[in-house]
Scaffold this motif. Structure first.
Motif, PDB file in Angstrom:
ATOM      1  N   VAL A 108       0.852  -1.181   0.000  1.00 57.86           N
ATOM      2  CA  VAL A 108       0.000   0.000   0.000  1.00 57.86           C
ATOM      3  C   VAL A 108       0.895   1.240   0.000  1.00 57.86           C
ATOM      4  N   ARG A 109       0.542   2.205  -0.812  1.00 59.83           N
ATOM      5  CA  ARG A 109       1.336   3.427  -0.916  1.00 59.83           C
ATOM      6  C   ARG A 109       0.457   4.640  -0.669  1.00 59.83           C
ATOM      7  N   PHE A 110       0.967   5.570   0.139  1.00 60.42           N
ATOM      8  CA  PHE A 110       0.220   6.775   0.508  1.00 60.42           C
ATOM      9  C   PHE A 110       0.859   8.005  -0.134  1.00 60.42           C
ATOM     10  N   GLY A 111       0.151   9.117  -0.028  1.00 59.22           N
ATOM     11  CA  GLY A 111       0.635  10.342  -0.646  1.00 59.22           C
ATOM     12  C   GLY A 111       1.688  11.071   0.148  1.00 59.22           C
ATOM     13  N   SER A 112       1.856  10.743   1.421  1.00 63.28           N
ATOM     14  CA  SER A 112       2.841  11.425   2.258  1.00 63.28           C
ATOM     15  C   SER A 112       3.368  10.460   3.307  1.00 63.28           C
ATOM     16  N   VAL A 113       4.516  10.823   3.878  1.00 63.44           N
ATOM     17  CA  VAL A 113       5.121  10.008   4.932  1.00 63.44           C
ATOM     18  C   VAL A 113       4.244  10.024   6.181  1.00 63.44           C
ATOM     19  N   GLU A 114       3.621  11.168   6.455  1.00 63.21           N
ATOM     20  CA  GLU A 114       2.770  11.289   7.639  1.00 63.21           C
ATOM     21  C   GLU A 114       1.593  10.307   7.576  1.00 63.21           C
ATOM     22  N   LYS A 115       0.973  10.191   6.422  1.00 65.55           N
ATOM     23  CA  LYS A 115      -0.147   9.257   6.288  1.00 65.55           C
ATOM     24  C   LYS A 115       0.318   7.812   6.413  1.00 65.55           C
ATOM     25  N   ALA A 116       1.514   7.531   5.898  1.00 63.82           N
ATOM     26  CA  ALA A 116       2.049   6.178   6.007  1.00 63.82           C
ATOM     27  C   ALA A 116       2.322   5.814   7.469  1.00 63.82           C
ATOM     28  N   GLN A 117       2.846   6.753   8.239  1.00 62.84           N
ATOM     29  CA  GLN A 117       3.108   6.505   9.652  1.00 62.84           C
ATOM     30  C   GLN A 117       1.808   6.387  10.448  1.00 62.84           C
ATOM     31  N   GLU A 118       0.798   7.169  10.045  1.00 62.20           N
ATOM     32  CA  GLU A 118      -0.506   7.069  10.714  1.00 62.20           C
ATOM     33  C   GLU A 118      -1.128   5.694  10.473  1.00 62.20           C
ATOM     34  N   PHE A 119      -0.990   5.198   9.259  1.00 60.24           N
ATOM     35  CA  PHE A 119      -1.512   3.877   8.938  1.00 60.24           C
ATOM     36  C   PHE A 119      -0.808   2.806   9.776  1.00 60.24           C
ATOM     37  N   LYS A 120       0.492   2.902   9.895  1.00 58.97           N
ATOM     38  CA  LYS A 120       1.250   1.911  10.668  1.00 58.97           C
ATOM     39  C   LYS A 120       0.817   1.912  12.130  1.00 58.97           C
ATOM     40  N   ALA A 121       0.667   3.104  12.711  1.00 62.86           N
ATOM     41  CA  ALA A 121       0.277   3.200  14.123  1.00 62.86           C
ATOM     42  C   ALA A 121      -1.098   2.578  14.352  1.00 62.86           C
ATOM     43  N   LYS A 122      -2.055   2.884  13.499  1.00 65.38           N
ATOM     44  CA  LYS A 122      -3.400   2.334  13.658  1.00 65.38           C
ATOM     45  C   LYS A 122      -3.424   0.839  13.364  1.00 65.38           C
ATOM     46  N   PHE A 123      -2.602   0.398  12.437  1.00 70.37           N
ATOM     47  CA  PHE A 123      -2.543  -1.019  12.099  1.00 70.37           C
ATOM     48  C   PHE A 123      -2.015  -1.825  13.289  1.00 70.37           C
ATOM     49  N   GLU A 124      -0.988  -1.302  13.949  1.00 77.06           N
ATOM     50  CA  GLU A 124      -0.425  -2.000  15.106  1.00 77.06           C
ATOM     51  C   GLU A 124      -1.390  -1.980  16.288  1.00 77.06           C
ATOM     52  N   GLU A 125      -2.135  -0.896  16.453  1.00 78.72           N
ATOM     53  CA  GLU A 125      -3.163  -0.860  17.500  1.00 78.72           C
ATOM     54  C   GLU A 125      -4.243  -1.917  17.236  1.00 78.72           C
ATOM     55  N   ALA A 126      -4.611  -2.077  15.977  1.00 79.32           N
ATOM     56  CA  ALA A 126      -5.604  -3.093  15.625  1.00 79.32           C
ATOM     57  C   ALA A 126      -5.062  -4.492  15.896  1.00 79.32           C
ATOM     58  N   GLN A 127      -3.767  -4.706  15.696  1.00 76.64           N
ATOM     59  CA  GLN A 127      -3.169  -6.003  15.994  1.00 76.64           C
ATOM     60  C   GLN A 127      -3.249  -6.319  17.487  1.00 76.64           C
ATOM     61  N   GLU A 128      -2.984  -5.329  18.305  1.00 76.00           N
ATOM     62  CA  GLU A 128      -3.083  -5.537  19.748  1.00 76.00           C
ATOM     63  C   GLU A 128      -4.514  -5.827  20.173  1.00 76.00           C
ATOM     64  N   THR A 129      -5.465  -5.089  19.584  1.00 78.57           N
ATOM     65  CA  THR A 129      -6.875  -5.309  19.926  1.00 78.57           C
ATOM     66  C   THR A 129      -7.326  -6.708  19.537  1.00 78.57           C
ATOM     67  N   ASN A 130      -6.991  -7.126  18.337  1.00 75.16           N
ATOM     68  CA  ASN A 130      -7.403  -8.454  17.880  1.00 75.16           C
ATOM     69  C   ASN A 130      -6.630  -9.566  18.589  1.00 75.16           C
ATOM     70  N   GLY A 131      -5.409  -9.252  19.055  1.00 82.87           N
ATOM     71  CA  GLY A 131      -4.635 -10.266  19.766  1.00 82.87           C
ATOM     72  C   GLY A 131      -5.288 -10.692  21.065  1.00 82.87           C
ATOM     73  N   LYS A 132      -6.064  -9.785  21.686  1.00 83.60           N
ATOM     74  CA  LYS A 132      -6.759 -10.114  22.926  1.00 83.60           C
ATOM     75  C   LYS A 132      -8.067 -10.861  22.663  1.00 83.60           C
ATOM     76  N   LEU A 133      -8.552 -10.798  21.424  1.00 79.04           N
ATOM     77  CA  LEU A 133      -9.847 -11.398  21.109  1.00 79.04           C
ATOM     78  C   LEU A 133      -9.726 -12.701  20.337  1.00 79.04           C
ATOM     79  N   ILE A 134      -8.665 -12.845  19.557  1.00 78.34           N
ATOM     80  CA  ILE A 134      -8.505 -14.015  18.708  1.00 78.34           C
ATOM     81  C   ILE A 134      -7.548 -14.995  19.376  1.00 78.34           C
ATOM     82  N   THR A 135      -8.025 -16.180  19.666  1.00 83.39           N
ATOM     83  CA  THR A 135      -7.180 -17.212  20.268  1.00 83.39           C
ATOM     84  C   THR A 135      -6.664 -18.186  19.211  1.00 83.39           C
ATOM     85  N   ALA A 136      -7.565 -18.648  18.360  1.00 85.80           N
ATOM     86  CA  ALA A 136      -7.181 -19.546  17.277  1.00 85.80           C
ATOM     87  C   ALA A 136      -7.606 -18.901  15.974  1.00 85.80           C
ATOM     88  N   PRO A 137      -6.684 -18.413  15.179  1.00 87.58           N
ATOM     89  CA  PRO A 137      -7.036 -17.710  13.943  1.00 87.58           C
ATOM     90  C   PRO A 137      -7.746 -18.618  12.952  1.00 87.58           C
TER      91      PRO A 137
END
Length: 255
Positions: free
Chosen positions: A185-214
């Motif tokens: 995935v490619r964004f128009g600016s570095v700031e948007k790319a970093q925002e995507f990464k931060a939210k993506f990692e937050e979503a990983q933590e959230t789903n890690g507490k809910l998903i036991t067996a993928p």
């Protein structure tokens, strides 16, 4: 013998006044044709052109339409269309992120990146089970180009030579069938790319507490996709993959 001059008994004739030449005679008329209704009359000095019929003093009459000229007709549509509510499947989810981006998919058959589409990538959290998924729709057509749960074990890697792009592998469900995909995935600016990464990692933590067996495909298939992403990253750094694959920036083919 003397002769007297003969005298005329006829009364003297009055001299006719000379008529002044008409300066508009060469134009073929007295000039009235140039004035028309409401114009000037060149034939009679000081003459005022008559007003059009129905025009009153103090107004030009152009802005006021006659009552009989107003259309009072009513036209009803031939076909009556009822409003139809469309469901996007996102009604039970809250958006955590919405960013404009361009998505690519790696084609292992041709060993090149192919453009998946241009649109908005979203991270949506379900209101009841609180799981977060990634959804990307193509502009105008709104066709789903990426749709998968953000898995805790997903590795988000920076694309070599481009700090606005991220690469990851996952089991995608965009085509209504589970399929291992390698996305970029490619964004128009570095700031948007970093925002995507931060939210993506937050979503990983959230789903890690809910998903036991993928509930995904085999782990070996996902591991193969991770290995492919890692090998592409290493080749991009050394420059050995120029003959094997195309970078997302190098005008990839559209699907």
């Amino acid at each position: 013998m003397s002769s007297e001059p003969a005298t005329s008994t006829a009364p003297p004739q009055e001299e006719k006044p000379q008529e002044k030449p008409n300066p508009f005679a060469a134009l073929g008329s007295s000039g009235a044709q140039f004035g028309g209704a409401g114009g000037f009359s060149f034939g009679v000095p000081g003459a005022v052109a008559p007003k059009p019929e129905g025009e009153e003093e103090g107004g030009d009459g152009e802005d006021e339409a006659a009552p009989e000229e107003e259309c009072q007709a009513e036209f009803k549509p031939v076909v009556q269309l009822d409003e139809v509510e469309t469901s996007t499947g996102e009604e039970d989810e809250d958006p955590l992120l919405e960013l404009k981006c361009k998505l690519y998919r790696y084609d292992g058959t041709s060993n090149e990146w192919k453009e998946r589409g241009l649109g908005v990538v979203k991270l949506l959290q379900h209101k009841e089970n609180k799981k977060v998924r990634l959804l990307m729709r193509q502009d105008k057509t709104l066709k789903i180009r990426a749709n998968h749960i953000v898995m805790p074990g997903t590795k988000l890697q920076e694309h070599a030579g481009n700090d606005k792009a991220w690469v990851w592998s996952t089991v995608d469900f965009a085509e209504e069938a589970q399929k291992v995909e390698l996305f970029a995935v490619r964004f128009g600016s570095v700031e948007k790319a970093q925002e995507f990464k931060a939210k993506f990692e937050e979503a990983q933590e959230t789903n890690g507490k809910l998903i036991t067996a993928p509930a995904v495909a085999k782990d070996t298939e996902r591991q193969d996709a991770d290995d492919l992403a890692k090998s592409l990253e290493e080749k991009a750094k050394t420059g050995d993959d120029k003959a094997e694959s195309k970078e997302p920036e190098a005008s990839p083919k559209k699907e």
